[in-house]
Scaffold this active site. Structure first.
Site, PDB file in Angstrom:
ATOM      1  N   GLY A 141       8.425  -5.316   5.494  1.00 49.76           N
ATOM      2  CA  GLY A 141       9.147  -4.387   4.627  1.00 49.76           C
ATOM      3  C   GLY A 141      10.246  -3.666   5.392  1.00 49.76           C
ATOM      4  O   GLY A 141      11.382  -3.533   4.905  1.00 49.76           O
ATOM      5  N   ARG A 142       9.921  -3.219   6.595  1.00 50.13           N
ATOM      6  CA  ARG A 142      10.914  -2.508   7.411  1.00 50.13           C
ATOM      7  C   ARG A 142      12.054  -3.432   7.825  1.00 50.13           C
ATOM      8  O   ARG A 142      13.208  -3.038   7.875  1.00 50.13           O
ATOM      9  CB  ARG A 142      10.228  -1.877   8.639  1.00 50.13           C
ATOM     10  CG  ARG A 142       9.575  -0.548   8.325  1.00 50.13           C
ATOM     11  CD  ARG A 142       8.595  -0.158   9.380  1.00 50.13           C
ATOM     12  NE  ARG A 142       7.329  -0.887   9.231  1.00 50.13           N
ATOM     13  CZ  ARG A 142       6.321  -0.813  10.080  1.00 50.13           C
ATOM     14  NH1 ARG A 142       6.437  -0.062  11.157  1.00 50.13           N
ATOM     15  NH2 ARG A 142       5.200  -1.473   9.854  1.00 50.13           N
ATOM     16  N   GLU A 147      -8.517  -9.006  23.784  1.00 46.11           N
ATOM     17  CA  GLU A 147      -7.372  -8.342  24.413  1.00 46.11           C
ATOM     18  C   GLU A 147      -6.352  -7.999  23.319  1.00 46.11           C
ATOM     19  O   GLU A 147      -5.984  -8.863  22.517  1.00 46.11           O
ATOM     20  CB  GLU A 147      -6.717  -9.268  25.446  1.00 46.11           C
ATOM     21  CG  GLU A 147      -7.614  -9.607  26.619  1.00 46.11           C
ATOM     22  CD  GLU A 147      -8.005  -8.387  27.449  1.00 46.11           C
ATOM     23  OE1 GLU A 147      -7.189  -7.445  27.555  1.00 46.11           O
ATOM     24  OE2 GLU A 147      -9.128  -8.382  27.984  1.00 46.11           O
ATOM     25  N   GLU A 177      -6.927  -3.431   1.291  1.00 50.03           N
ATOM     26  CA  GLU A 177      -6.147  -2.212   1.034  1.00 50.03           C
ATOM     27  C   GLU A 177      -4.774  -2.539   0.429  1.00 50.03           C
ATOM     28  O   GLU A 177      -4.184  -1.715  -0.267  1.00 50.03           O
ATOM     29  CB  GLU A 177      -5.971  -1.408   2.327  1.00 50.03           C
ATOM     30  CG  GLU A 177      -7.252  -0.776   2.869  1.00 50.03           C
ATOM     31  CD  GLU A 177      -8.234  -1.757   3.515  1.00 50.03           C
ATOM     32  OE1 GLU A 177      -7.810  -2.873   3.908  1.00 50.03           O
ATOM     33  OE2 GLU A 177      -9.432  -1.416   3.605  1.00 50.03           O
ATOM     34  N   ASN A 178      -4.282  -3.751   0.674  1.00 55.32           N
ATOM     35  CA  ASN A 178      -2.975  -4.126   0.123  1.00 55.32           C
ATOM     36  C   ASN A 178      -2.992  -4.235  -1.409  1.00 55.32           C
ATOM     37  O   ASN A 178      -1.935  -4.242  -2.052  1.00 55.32           O
ATOM     38  CB  ASN A 178      -2.475  -5.447   0.734  1.00 55.32           C
ATOM     39  CG  ASN A 178      -2.047  -5.332   2.181  1.00 55.32           C
ATOM     40  OD1 ASN A 178      -2.114  -6.296   2.947  1.00 55.32           O
ATOM     41  ND2 ASN A 178      -1.600  -4.147   2.608  1.00 55.32           N
ATOM     42  N   ASP A 190       2.827  -7.614  10.791  1.00 57.49           N
ATOM     43  CA  ASP A 190       3.251  -6.370  10.126  1.00 57.49           C
ATOM     44  C   ASP A 190       4.736  -6.084  10.378  1.00 57.49           C
ATOM     45  O   ASP A 190       5.268  -6.424  11.438  1.00 57.49           O
ATOM     46  CB  ASP A 190       2.390  -5.206  10.647  1.00 57.49           C
ATOM     47  CG  ASP A 190       2.499  -3.990   9.739  1.00 57.49           C
ATOM     48  OD1 ASP A 190       2.942  -4.127   8.582  1.00 57.49           O
ATOM     49  OD2 ASP A 190       2.132  -2.889  10.201  1.00 57.49           O
ATOM     50  N   ARG A 233      -2.738   0.022  15.549  1.00 57.07           N
ATOM     51  CA  ARG A 233      -4.026   0.146  14.869  1.00 57.07           C
ATOM     52  C   ARG A 233      -4.492  -1.224  14.381  1.00 57.07           C
ATOM     53  O   ARG A 233      -3.715  -2.184  14.355  1.00 57.07           O
ATOM     54  CB  ARG A 233      -3.945   1.149  13.715  1.00 57.07           C
ATOM     55  CG  ARG A 233      -2.895   0.841  12.667  1.00 57.07           C
ATOM     56  CD  ARG A 233      -2.959   1.811  11.479  1.00 57.07           C
ATOM     57  NE  ARG A 233      -1.810   1.640  10.614  1.00 57.07           N
ATOM     58  CZ  ARG A 233      -0.717   2.414  10.634  1.00 57.07           C
ATOM     59  NH1 ARG A 233      -0.637   3.414  11.467  1.00 57.07           N
ATOM     60  NH2 ARG A 233       0.283   2.181   9.806  1.00 57.07           N
TER      61      ARG A 233
HETATM   62  C1  IPE Z   1      -1.956  -4.869   7.761  1.00 55.01           C
HETATM   63  O1  IPE Z   1      -0.696  -4.365   7.513  1.00 55.01           O
HETATM   64  C2  IPE Z   1      -2.283  -5.939   6.754  1.00 55.01           C
HETATM   65  C3  IPE Z   1      -1.535  -7.176   6.903  1.00 55.01           C
HETATM   66  C4  IPE Z   1      -0.693  -7.454   7.846  1.00 55.01           C
HETATM   67  C5  IPE Z   1      -1.794  -8.158   5.885  1.00 55.01           C
HETATM   68  P1  IPE Z   1      -0.501  -3.057   6.607  1.00 55.01           P
HETATM   69  O2  IPE Z   1       0.953  -2.776   6.577  1.00 55.01           O
HETATM   70  O3  IPE Z   1      -1.170  -3.228   5.305  1.00 55.01           O
HETATM   71  O4  IPE Z   1      -1.315  -1.965   7.439  1.00 55.01           O
HETATM   72  P2  IPE Z   1      -1.172  -0.390   7.516  1.00 55.01           P
HETATM   73  O5  IPE Z   1      -1.124   0.114   6.098  1.00 55.01           O
HETATM   74  O6  IPE Z   1       0.104  -0.090   8.233  1.00 55.01           O
HETATM   75  O7  IPE Z   1      -2.365   0.062   8.276  1.00 55.01           O
HETATM   76  C1  IPE Z   2       3.194  -7.019   6.452  1.00 56.11           C
HETATM   77  O1  IPE Z   2       4.410  -6.363   6.282  1.00 56.11           O
HETATM   78  C2  IPE Z   2       2.895  -7.968   5.330  1.00 56.11           C
HETATM   79  C3  IPE Z   2       1.785  -7.531   4.452  1.00 56.11           C
HETATM   80  C4  IPE Z   2       1.023  -6.487   4.634  1.00 56.11           C
HETATM   81  C5  IPE Z   2       1.520  -8.372   3.287  1.00 56.11           C
HETATM   82  P1  IPE Z   2       4.494  -5.029   5.458  1.00 56.11           P
HETATM   83  O2  IPE Z   2       4.737  -5.363   4.026  1.00 56.11           O
HETATM   84  O3  IPE Z   2       3.304  -4.182   5.702  1.00 56.11           O
HETATM   85  O4  IPE Z   2       5.791  -4.362   6.074  1.00 56.11           O
HETATM   86  P2  IPE Z   2       5.979  -2.838   6.498  1.00 56.11           P
HETATM   87  O5  IPE Z   2       4.811  -2.448   7.347  1.00 56.11           O
HETATM   88  O6  IPE Z   2       6.025  -2.061   5.227  1.00 56.11           O
HETATM   89  O7  IPE Z   2       7.271  -2.816   7.228  1.00 56.11           O
HETATM   90 MG    MG Z   3       2.843  -2.767   7.049  1.00 57.49          MG
END
Ligand code: IPE
Ligand code: IPE
Ligand code: MG
Length: 261
Positions: A38-39, A222, A82-83, A35, A209
């Site tokens: 994007g940030r 763990e 959810e994505n 995760d 989470r």
């Molecule tokens: C969890 O990340 C899913 C993946 C890494 C593929 P998200 O960015 O979708 O999770 P939330 O929305 O922060 O819980």
């Molecule tokens: C995780 O990075 C990759 C996927 C969920 C596909 P994010 O895209 O969720 O990046 P953030 O959480 O927005 O930074």
């Molecule tokens: Mg994310």
């Protein structure tokens, strides 16, 4: 946030970390919630997809360490149920990236004898991606020593519901009685059947989470949370997570050895 890891990994030499590892007590199965892509991109004024691309380099590093240390199972969360609620343009780019990745990496799966095991509601993927994912999975299904499970269109609750439906059907057909349903039988109906539960779950980006990832399988795993964004989670960060894991005492509800008398 206080419990998140505070060490600044880039100041630690990789060799030093490698030397501190106890090769005899490594996790056999690591699960990763990748995760923060994007940030990572936003911090650099780049489009989100740039973060996803950079994230593939981090994935390669974690896979390399797993390979070098003979860790047999790695499960990664690549795309959740959810994505699907993300903007269509981002989903399209992510699916394209997955295709590119598989086309490029499939030879490495063979070179390293890695079984590629996709888990999740794969039929929801675009037809072309679904076909490629299935093809690479079939192509590598005979490799028995290393598995890369990739959660795609995956939701832990959906996986549990699917298992319940299958069991209910068996009861309805008369081939199973309700009192035969125990944990072992239930697990046979999960997409991770045959894979031991994760010993270590890593989640990057500062979120503490689970986001619907392997809820059944991580009951005694763990958990390791770090603020590092996924594209920055490279070799040293991986080793730091392993070292942290090795400091844990896994009791599974028992009392600690030293306290048992
Ligand atoms: C969890 O990340 C899913 C993946 C890494 C593929 P998200 O960015 O979708 O999770 P939330 O929305 O922060 O819980
Ligand atoms: C995780 O990075 C990759 C996927 C969920 C596909 P994010 O895209 O969720 O990046 P953030 O959480 O927005 O930074
Ligand atoms: Mg994310």
């Amino acid at each position: 946030m206080d419990e998140l890891q505070a060490i600044e990994p880039r100041h630690v030499a990789e060799e030093e970390l490698q030397d501190s590892l106890d090769i005899g007590s490594l996790p056999q199965h690591i699960a990763v919630i990748m995760d923060g892509n994007g940030r990572w991109a936003a911090q650099r004024g780049l489009p989100r997809i740039a973060g996803h691309k950079e994230g593939l380099l981090a994935l390669q590093d974690v896979m390399d360490i797993g390979y070098e240390l003979n860790i047999p199972y790695l499960t990664i969360y690549a795309f959740s149920q959810e994505n699907w609620n993300r903007p269509a343009a981002e989903i399209r780019l992510l699916m394209g990236l997955l295709e590119q990745y598989l086309n490029k990496e499939r030879q490495r799966f063979h070179d390293r004898k890695v079984r590629f095991l996709p888990i999740g509601r794969l039929e929801q993927l675009p037809a072309q991606v679904h076909a490629l994912v299935t093809e690479v999975a079939e192509d590598t299904c005979h490799y028995a020593t290393r598995t890369l499970a990739v959660a795609l269109s995956y939701g832990g609750r959906a996986e549990i519901i699917d298992a319940v439906q299958q069991l209910a059907l068996e009861v309805q057909m008369g081939s199973l009685s309700p009192d035969q349903i125990d944990e072992a039988l239930f697990e046979q109906h999960l997409s991770t059947y045959g894979i031991p539960d994760p010993d270590l779950l890593i989640r990057t980006s500062g979120e503490a989470r689970i986001s619907n990832f392997l809820p059944w399988q991580i009951a005694y795993t763990e958990l390791y949370f770090t603020r590092t964004l996924w594209p920055d989670f490279r070799r040293c960060e991986t080793l730091l997570a392993l070292l942290d894991y090795q400091k844990r005492e896994r009791r599974f509800g028992r009392v600690t050895q030293a306290m048992s008398s």
